[in-house]
Scaffold this motif. Structure first.
Motif, mmCIF file in Angstrom:
data_model
loop_
_atom_site.group_PDB
_atom_site.id
_atom_site.type_symbol
_atom_site.label_atom_id
_atom_site.label_comp_id
_atom_site.label_asym_id
_atom_site.label_seq_id
_atom_site.Cartn_x
_atom_site.Cartn_y
_atom_site.Cartn_z
ATOM 1 N N ASN A 24 56.739 75.823 41.441
ATOM 2 C CA ASN A 24 56.571 74.413 41.750
ATOM 3 C C ASN A 24 57.665 73.899 42.679
ATOM 4 O OD1 ASN A 24 54.279 74.226 40.207
ATOM 5 N ND2 ASN A 24 55.399 73.679 38.374
ATOM 6 N N ALA A 25 58.441 74.787 43.230
ATOM 7 C CA ALA A 25 59.511 74.377 44.146
ATOM 8 C C ALA A 25 59.190 74.880 45.548
ATOM 9 C CB ALA A 25 60.849 74.937 43.683
ATOM 10 N N THR A 26 59.610 74.101 46.514
ATOM 11 C CA THR A 26 59.488 74.561 47.890
ATOM 12 C C THR A 26 60.761 75.333 48.230
ATOM 13 O OG1 THR A 26 59.002 73.875 50.144
ATOM 14 C CG2 THR A 26 60.449 72.435 48.871
ATOM 15 N N THR A 27 60.721 76.089 49.289
ATOM 16 C CA THR A 27 61.879 76.878 49.696
ATOM 17 C C THR A 27 62.508 76.236 50.925
ATOM 18 O OG1 THR A 27 60.796 78.877 48.891
ATOM 19 C CG2 THR A 27 62.624 79.177 50.405
ATOM 20 N N GLY A 28 63.821 76.128 50.904
ATOM 21 C CA GLY A 28 64.540 75.584 52.045
ATOM 22 C C GLY A 28 65.261 74.297 51.717
ATOM 23 N N ASP A 29 65.820 73.687 52.746
ATOM 24 C CA ASP A 29 66.622 72.479 52.581
ATOM 25 C C ASP A 29 65.957 71.281 53.241
ATOM 26 O OD1 ASP A 29 68.725 73.874 51.310
ATOM 27 O OD2 ASP A 29 69.536 74.481 53.249
ATOM 28 N N PHE A 30 66.102 70.136 52.597
ATOM 29 C CA PHE A 30 65.696 68.863 53.177
ATOM 30 C C PHE A 30 66.982 68.081 53.377
ATOM 31 C CE2 PHE A 30 64.472 64.411 52.969
ATOM 32 C CZ PHE A 30 63.441 64.385 53.893
ATOM 33 N N THR A 71 59.639 74.887 53.527
ATOM 34 C CA THR A 71 58.367 75.521 53.852
ATOM 35 C C THR A 71 57.185 74.613 53.528
ATOM 36 O OG1 THR A 71 58.351 76.555 51.662
ATOM 37 C CG2 THR A 71 59.276 77.846 53.477
ATOM 38 N N SER A 72 57.441 73.389 53.066
ATOM 39 C CA SER A 72 56.384 72.462 52.668
ATOM 40 C C SER A 72 56.386 71.209 53.528
ATOM 41 C CB SER A 72 56.579 72.029 51.214
ATOM 42 O OG SER A 72 56.476 73.129 50.348
ATOM 43 N N THR A 73 55.256 70.512 53.537
ATOM 44 C CA THR A 73 55.182 69.208 54.185
ATOM 45 C C THR A 73 55.891 68.194 53.302
ATOM 46 O OG1 THR A 73 53.089 69.773 55.223
ATOM 47 C CG2 THR A 73 53.593 67.434 55.011
ATOM 48 N N ALA A 74 56.703 67.346 53.909
ATOM 49 C CA ALA A 74 57.422 66.295 53.185
ATOM 50 C C ALA A 74 56.861 64.939 53.608
ATOM 51 C CB ALA A 74 58.912 66.353 53.492
ATOM 52 N N THR A 75 56.618 64.083 52.639
ATOM 53 C CA THR A 75 56.238 62.705 52.936
ATOM 54 C C THR A 75 57.393 61.835 52.497
ATOM 55 O OG1 THR A 75 53.909 63.232 52.581
ATOM 56 C CG2 THR A 75 54.516 60.896 52.591
ATOM 57 N N VAL A 76 58.008 61.137 53.450
ATOM 58 C CA VAL A 76 59.186 60.313 53.161
ATOM 59 C C VAL A 76 58.771 58.847 53.106
ATOM 60 C CG1 VAL A 76 60.776 61.985 54.170
ATOM 61 C CG2 VAL A 76 59.872 60.168 55.595
ATOM 62 N N ARG A 88 56.254 58.358 56.211
ATOM 63 C CA ARG A 88 56.074 59.253 57.366
ATOM 64 C C ARG A 88 55.883 60.669 56.847
ATOM 65 N NH1 ARG A 88 57.974 58.723 62.928
ATOM 66 N NH2 ARG A 88 57.031 60.499 63.961
ATOM 67 N N VAL A 89 54.928 61.380 57.387
ATOM 68 C CA VAL A 89 54.672 62.770 57.017
ATOM 69 C C VAL A 89 55.458 63.671 57.959
ATOM 70 C CG1 VAL A 89 52.917 64.562 56.776
ATOM 71 C CG2 VAL A 89 52.398 62.202 56.110
ATOM 72 N N MET A 90 56.194 64.618 57.375
ATOM 73 C CA MET A 90 57.017 65.537 58.158
ATOM 74 C C MET A 90 56.579 66.975 57.875
ATOM 75 S SD MET A 90 60.806 63.913 57.524
ATOM 76 C CE MET A 90 61.583 65.056 58.666
ATOM 77 N N ASN A 91 56.075 67.650 58.891
ATOM 78 C CA ASN A 91 55.725 69.060 58.750
ATOM 79 C C ASN A 91 56.995 69.894 58.639
ATOM 80 O OD1 ASN A 91 52.931 68.697 58.874
ATOM 81 N ND2 ASN A 91 52.983 68.634 61.105
ATOM 82 N N PRO A 92 56.885 71.128 58.142
ATOM 83 C CA PRO A 92 58.070 71.996 58.083
ATOM 84 C C PRO A 92 58.714 72.134 59.468
ATOM 85 C CG PRO A 92 56.278 72.951 56.827
ATOM 86 C CD PRO A 92 55.704 71.764 57.556
ATOM 87 N N GLY A 93 60.028 72.042 59.509
ATOM 88 C CA GLY A 93 60.782 72.152 60.755
ATOM 89 C C GLY A 93 60.962 70.841 61.508
ATOM 90 N N LEU A 102 64.782 56.122 54.853
ATOM 91 C CA LEU A 102 64.042 56.633 53.698
ATOM 92 C C LEU A 102 64.859 56.520 52.422
ATOM 93 C CD1 LEU A 102 64.175 60.461 53.525
ATOM 94 C CD2 LEU A 102 65.184 59.271 55.452
ATOM 95 N N ARG A 103 64.146 56.357 51.299
ATOM 96 C CA ARG A 103 64.776 56.297 49.982
ATOM 97 C C ARG A 103 64.183 57.331 49.024
ATOM 98 N NH1 ARG A 103 65.103 50.708 51.309
ATOM 99 N NH2 ARG A 103 67.263 50.000 51.237
ATOM 100 N N SER A 104 62.996 57.858 49.349
ATOM 101 C CA SER A 104 62.360 58.831 48.464
ATOM 102 C C SER A 104 61.494 59.775 49.281
ATOM 103 C CB SER A 104 61.544 58.125 47.383
ATOM 104 O OG SER A 104 60.555 57.291 47.948
ATOM 105 N N VAL A 105 61.157 60.926 48.650
ATOM 106 C CA VAL A 105 60.382 61.964 49.322
ATOM 107 C C VAL A 105 59.562 62.725 48.288
ATOM 108 C CG1 VAL A 105 62.310 63.621 49.202
ATOM 109 C CG2 VAL A 105 60.520 63.934 50.920
ATOM 110 N N VAL A 106 58.398 63.201 48.718
ATOM 111 C CA VAL A 106 57.580 64.099 47.895
ATOM 112 C C VAL A 106 57.136 65.262 48.789
ATOM 113 C CG1 VAL A 106 55.408 62.847 48.304
ATOM 114 C CG2 VAL A 106 55.677 64.237 46.244
ATOM 115 N N PHE A 107 57.167 66.474 48.224
ATOM 116 C CA PHE A 107 56.798 67.676 48.957
ATOM 117 C C PHE A 107 55.448 68.182 48.492
ATOM 118 C CE2 PHE A 107 61.346 67.342 49.030
ATOM 119 C CZ PHE A 107 61.663 67.631 50.339
ATOM 120 N N SER A 108 54.650 68.695 49.432
ATOM 121 C CA SER A 108 53.328 69.200 49.073
ATOM 122 C C SER A 108 53.413 70.629 48.565
ATOM 123 C CB SER A 108 52.400 69.155 50.269
ATOM 124 O OG SER A 108 52.894 69.974 51.309
#
Length: 108
Positions: A24-30, A71-76, A88-93, A102-108
């Motif tokens: 349930n975790a994405t890989t990498g850093d935000f 490695t996941s899409t982030a919605t901030v 705003r939707v942010m694709n990987p990279g 931004l104050r919060s984020v969710v990863f797909s």
């Protein structure tokens, strides 16, 4: 025929139970900046997917300049709790500038 069906069901259950919690975790850093410009670079390492994360270390001011190095899409979201109309939707990279708050984020 029933034996095949039962074997398939048992195998599917064993596979589902054997999946580690880290699935349930994405890989990498935000990464994002906190504080007044030029800001302090901070971030989340291998963040959990599918749950809203209120950004730590931002205090009373929103974070800014996010970088989605996961490695996941982030919605901030501008608001805490992944609420509000401003997001705003942010694709990987994807990297966004200092103007995006931004104050919060969710990863797909």
């Amino acid at each position: 025929m029933r034996a095949r069906h039962l074997t398939a069901v048992v195998a599917a259950v064993a596979l589902a139970v054997g999946i580690p919690a880290s699935a349930n975790a994405t890989t990498g850093d935000f990464l994002y900046k906190a504080g007044p410009l030029p800001g302090v670079l901070t971030g989340l390492a291998d963040p959990e997917s599918g749950v809203c994360i209120d950004l730590p270390d931002i205090g009373d001011h929103p974070g800014y300049a996010p970088e989605n190095l996961t490695t996941s899409t982030a919605t901030v979201f501008l608001d805490a709790g992944c609420e509000g109309d401003v997001f705003r939707v942010m694709n990987p990279g994807k990297r966004l500038g200092d103007r995006l708050k931004l104050r919060s984020v969710v990863f797909s």
